[in-house]
Design a protein around this motif. Structure first.
Motif, PDB file in Angstrom:
ATOM      1  N   PHE A  20       0.755  -1.386   0.031  1.00 19.56           N
ATOM      2  CA  PHE A  20       0.108   0.130   0.007  1.00 19.56           C
ATOM      3  C   PHE A  20       0.911   1.169  -0.084  1.00 19.56           C
ATOM      4  CE2 PHE A  20      -3.568  -2.599   1.377  1.00 19.56           C
ATOM      5  CZ  PHE A  20      -4.687  -2.159   0.567  1.00 19.56           C
ATOM      6  N   MET A  21       1.825   1.275   0.387  1.00 21.82           N
ATOM      7  CA  MET A  21       2.776   2.507   0.660  1.00 21.82           C
ATOM      8  C   MET A  21       3.698   2.678  -0.709  1.00 21.82           C
ATOM      9  SD  MET A  21       2.385   3.970   3.561  1.00 21.82           S
ATOM     10  CE  MET A  21       0.661   3.449   3.185  1.00 21.82           C
ATOM     11  N   GLN A  22       3.902   1.474  -1.085  1.00 23.97           N
ATOM     12  CA  GLN A  22       4.589   1.636  -2.681  1.00 23.97           C
ATOM     13  C   GLN A  22       3.526   2.212  -3.621  1.00 23.97           C
ATOM     14  OE1 GLN A  22       6.006  -2.187  -3.111  1.00 23.97           O
ATOM     15  NE2 GLN A  22       8.127  -1.609  -2.443  1.00 23.97           N
ATOM     16  N   MET A  23       2.065   1.738  -3.595  1.00 22.81           N
ATOM     17  CA  MET A  23       1.090   2.325  -4.378  1.00 22.81           C
ATOM     18  C   MET A  23       1.092   3.640  -4.011  1.00 22.81           C
ATOM     19  SD  MET A  23      -1.243  -1.209  -4.184  1.00 22.81           S
ATOM     20  CE  MET A  23      -2.857  -0.223  -5.124  1.00 22.81           C
TER      21      MET A  23
ATOM     22  N   ARG B  77      -0.005  14.088   4.924  1.00 24.71           N
ATOM     23  CA  ARG B  77       1.119  14.781   5.307  1.00 24.71           C
ATOM     24  C   ARG B  77       0.891  15.215   6.706  1.00 24.71           C
ATOM     25  NH1 ARG B  77       1.344  17.493  -0.068  1.00 24.71           N
ATOM     26  NH2 ARG B  77       3.031  16.668  -1.078  1.00 24.71           N
ATOM     27  N   LEU B  78      -0.222  15.138   7.029  1.00 20.60           N
ATOM     28  CA  LEU B  78      -0.783  15.738   8.576  1.00 20.60           C
ATOM     29  C   LEU B  78      -0.431  14.517   9.284  1.00 20.60           C
ATOM     30  CD1 LEU B  78      -2.028  17.582  10.457  1.00 20.60           C
ATOM     31  CD2 LEU B  78      -4.145  16.585   9.823  1.00 20.60           C
ATOM     32  N   ASP B  79      -0.817  13.406   9.085  1.00 20.08           N
ATOM     33  CA  ASP B  79      -0.825  12.117   9.689  1.00 20.08           C
ATOM     34  C   ASP B  79      -0.279  11.052   9.025  1.00 20.08           C
ATOM     35  OD1 ASP B  79      -1.085  10.224  11.868  1.00 20.08           O
ATOM     36  OD2 ASP B  79      -3.281  10.215  11.610  1.00 20.08           O
ATOM     37  N   PRO B  80       1.184  10.976   8.576  1.00 16.88           N
ATOM     38  CA  PRO B  80       1.661   9.808   8.049  1.00 16.88           C
ATOM     39  C   PRO B  80       1.696   8.481   8.667  1.00 16.88           C
ATOM     40  CG  PRO B  80       3.352  11.479   8.799  1.00 16.88           C
ATOM     41  CD  PRO B  80       2.014  12.020   8.857  1.00 16.88           C
ATOM     42  N   THR B  81       1.649   8.588  10.081  1.00 18.35           N
ATOM     43  CA  THR B  81       1.605   7.439  10.899  1.00 18.35           C
ATOM     44  C   THR B  81       0.503   6.845  10.858  1.00 18.35           C
ATOM     45  OG1 THR B  81       3.070   8.459  12.527  1.00 18.35           O
ATOM     46  CG2 THR B  81       2.022   6.643  13.301  1.00 18.35           C
ATOM     47  N   GLY B  82      -0.650   7.282  10.728  1.00 17.49           N
ATOM     48  CA  GLY B  82      -1.827   6.850  10.686  1.00 17.49           C
ATOM     49  C   GLY B  82      -2.250   6.192   9.325  1.00 17.49           C
TER      50      GLY B  82
ATOM     51  N   ILE C  35       8.627  -0.315   8.275  1.00 16.74           N
ATOM     52  CA  ILE C  35       8.628  -0.656   6.735  1.00 16.74           C
ATOM     53  C   ILE C  35       8.313   0.443   5.896  1.00 16.74           C
ATOM     54  CG2 ILE C  35       7.495  -1.998   5.029  1.00 16.74           C
ATOM     55  CD1 ILE C  35       7.790  -4.553   6.714  1.00 16.74           C
ATOM     56  N   GLY C  36       6.950   1.088   6.435  1.00 16.37           N
ATOM     57  CA  GLY C  36       6.234   2.097   5.676  1.00 16.37           C
ATOM     58  C   GLY C  36       6.924   3.514   5.801  1.00 16.37           C
ATOM     59  N   ALA C  37       7.536   4.092   6.731  1.00 14.75           N
ATOM     60  CA  ALA C  37       8.151   5.079   7.005  1.00 14.75           C
ATOM     61  C   ALA C  37       9.288   5.308   5.936  1.00 14.75           C
ATOM     62  CB  ALA C  37       8.667   5.442   8.330  1.00 14.75           C
ATOM     63  N   PRO C  38      10.098   4.407   5.723  1.00 17.93           N
ATOM     64  CA  PRO C  38      11.168   4.817   4.687  1.00 17.93           C
ATOM     65  C   PRO C  38      10.568   4.993   3.155  1.00 17.93           C
ATOM     66  CG  PRO C  38      11.832   3.048   6.162  1.00 17.93           C
ATOM     67  CD  PRO C  38      10.521   3.455   6.278  1.00 17.93           C
ATOM     68  N   LEU C  39       9.436   4.065   2.881  1.00 18.52           N
ATOM     69  CA  LEU C  39       8.864   4.234   1.704  1.00 18.52           C
ATOM     70  C   LEU C  39       8.073   5.385   1.353  1.00 18.52           C
ATOM     71  CD1 LEU C  39       7.164   0.434   1.604  1.00 18.52           C
ATOM     72  CD2 LEU C  39       9.332   1.325   0.371  1.00 18.52           C
TER      73      LEU C  39
ATOM     74  N   PRO D 294       7.577  12.608   5.164  1.00 25.04           N
ATOM     75  CA  PRO D 294       8.488  11.991   6.064  1.00 25.04           C
ATOM     76  C   PRO D 294       7.947  12.086   7.407  1.00 25.04           C
ATOM     77  CG  PRO D 294       9.095  14.159   5.485  1.00 25.04           C
ATOM     78  CD  PRO D 294       7.891  13.944   4.623  1.00 25.04           C
ATOM     79  N   VAL D 295       8.446  10.886   8.268  1.00 23.94           N
ATOM     80  CA  VAL D 295       8.097  11.006   9.639  1.00 23.94           C
ATOM     81  C   VAL D 295       9.193   9.618  10.254  1.00 23.94           C
ATOM     82  CG1 VAL D 295       6.420   8.842   9.062  1.00 23.94           C
ATOM     83  CG2 VAL D 295       6.148  10.056  11.050  1.00 23.94           C
ATOM     84  N   ALA D 296       9.174  10.071  11.537  1.00 23.03           N
ATOM     85  CA  ALA D 296      10.057   9.502  12.366  1.00 23.03           C
ATOM     86  C   ALA D 296       9.364   9.037  13.899  1.00 23.03           C
ATOM     87  CB  ALA D 296      11.663  10.184  12.600  1.00 23.03           C
ATOM     88  N   LEU D 297       9.838   7.962  14.510  1.00 23.24           N
ATOM     89  CA  LEU D 297       9.613   7.576  15.830  1.00 23.24           C
ATOM     90  C   LEU D 297       9.342   8.928  16.689  1.00 23.24           C
ATOM     91  CD1 LEU D 297      10.730   4.034  16.370  1.00 23.24           C
ATOM     92  CD2 LEU D 297       8.322   5.002  16.420  1.00 23.24           C
ATOM     93  N   GLY D 298      10.513   9.726  16.604  1.00 18.33           N
ATOM     94  CA  GLY D 298      10.760  10.767  17.627  1.00 18.33           C
ATOM     95  C   GLY D 298       9.603  12.110  17.269  1.00 18.33           C
TER      96      GLY D 298
END
Length: 278
Positions: free
Chosen positions: A56-59, A76-81, A151-155, A161-165
């Protein structure tokens, strides 16, 4: 059947009292891990969820230029979601089915009678089953959530862009495992109340995938609040990195509402377990 209930039965026979809660948890853990379908289902759940997240992230990245601007802004507002949501639907289905089967299958096979014979009071059996299954789903859910994010964050990095911090990210990722654990206990409680596997699975999945989305169509402010306070919708707030327009509950409020719903159903299941014949 004899092997699964031996620890509890031996303790009860040897002391004249019911087995301790630790022994009950060990007995329930033995039951769960002895059923190969449960173990394989959880393992496949993790693997398939990670695969779906990657796909899904690649698509999403490949079709970014064709995506509506409003949807791009939301990602962009909620890449984690976005990352977690890509595989959470599959996880929800699997956890709902397993939660029901953990308890309802014992009624269909008659194994529940052997368990209750070993324990003078019935509620500890349900409590031990709840604790073991809840902890198991929590661990599996956390592995799935953190694996999906890593897996999804780098893609998604080039577009959102998003990071755990980042603010809210660690809470959302860890909260996904908590959400799935509560969902599993919610389904277990329904299975304990209805005691019929097919009917319980239909009821839980129908509630999660049909009734809850339909509630979003209710008009006016009352409809907004009804939808927001439904258990799975409230709990799902925990998996979002950022609040969105129109949200009635925050993440901790939402997971608290879901926990109250689950606790209420488990209380009903405990009362019925004491009053009804196995």
């Amino acid at each position: 059947m004899t092997t699964l209930t031996t620890p509890a039965s031996t303790a009860a026979a040897g002391t004249g009292h019911g087995p301790g809660f630790g022994q009950l948890m060990l007995s329930e853990w033995t039951k769960i891990r002895s059923v190969r379908s449960t173990v394989w289902s959880l393992a496949i759940l993790v693997v398939v969820s990670l695969i779906f997240t990657a796909l899904f992230m690649q698509m999403g990245v490949a079709n970014w230029d064709k995506t509506e601007p409003a949807q791009q802004a939301e990602m962009r507002l909620d890449p984690t979601g976005t990352i977690l949501g890509s595989g959470i639907l599959l996880s929800q289905l699997a956890v709902c089915v397993l939660g029901v089967m953990v308890i309802a299958s014992e009624y269909s096979t008659g194994m529940i009678r052997a368990s209750l014979l070993a324990v003078p009071k019935r509620v500890p059996v349900l409590a031990a089953k709840t604790a073991v299954f809840g902890l198991l789903v929590l661990v599996v859910g956390e592995v799935t959530a953190f694996g999906s994010f890593l897996i999804g964050a780098p893609l998604l990095e080039e577009k959102a862009p998003v990071a755990l911090g980042d603010p809210g990210v660690l809470r959302a990722v860890a909260g996904t495992g908590l959400y799935l654990a509560l969902l599993g206990l919610f389904a277990l409680a329904v299975g304990a109340i209805i005691r019929h596997t097919a009917a319980s699975i239909t009821g839980v999945i129908g509630f999660v995938l049909v009734l809850t989305p339909m509630a979003a169509l209710l008009p006016g402010k009352i409809g907004t609040y009804v939808f927001a306070y439904l258990p799975t919708q409230a709990g799902f707030m925990m998996t979002q990195q950022q609040a969105r327009a129109g949200d009635v509950l925050g993440p901790w409020q939402g997971i608290g509402v879901f926990a109250l719903w689950t606790a209420a159903l488990l209380a009903v299941a405990a009362v019925l377990l004491r009053r009804r014949d196995a």
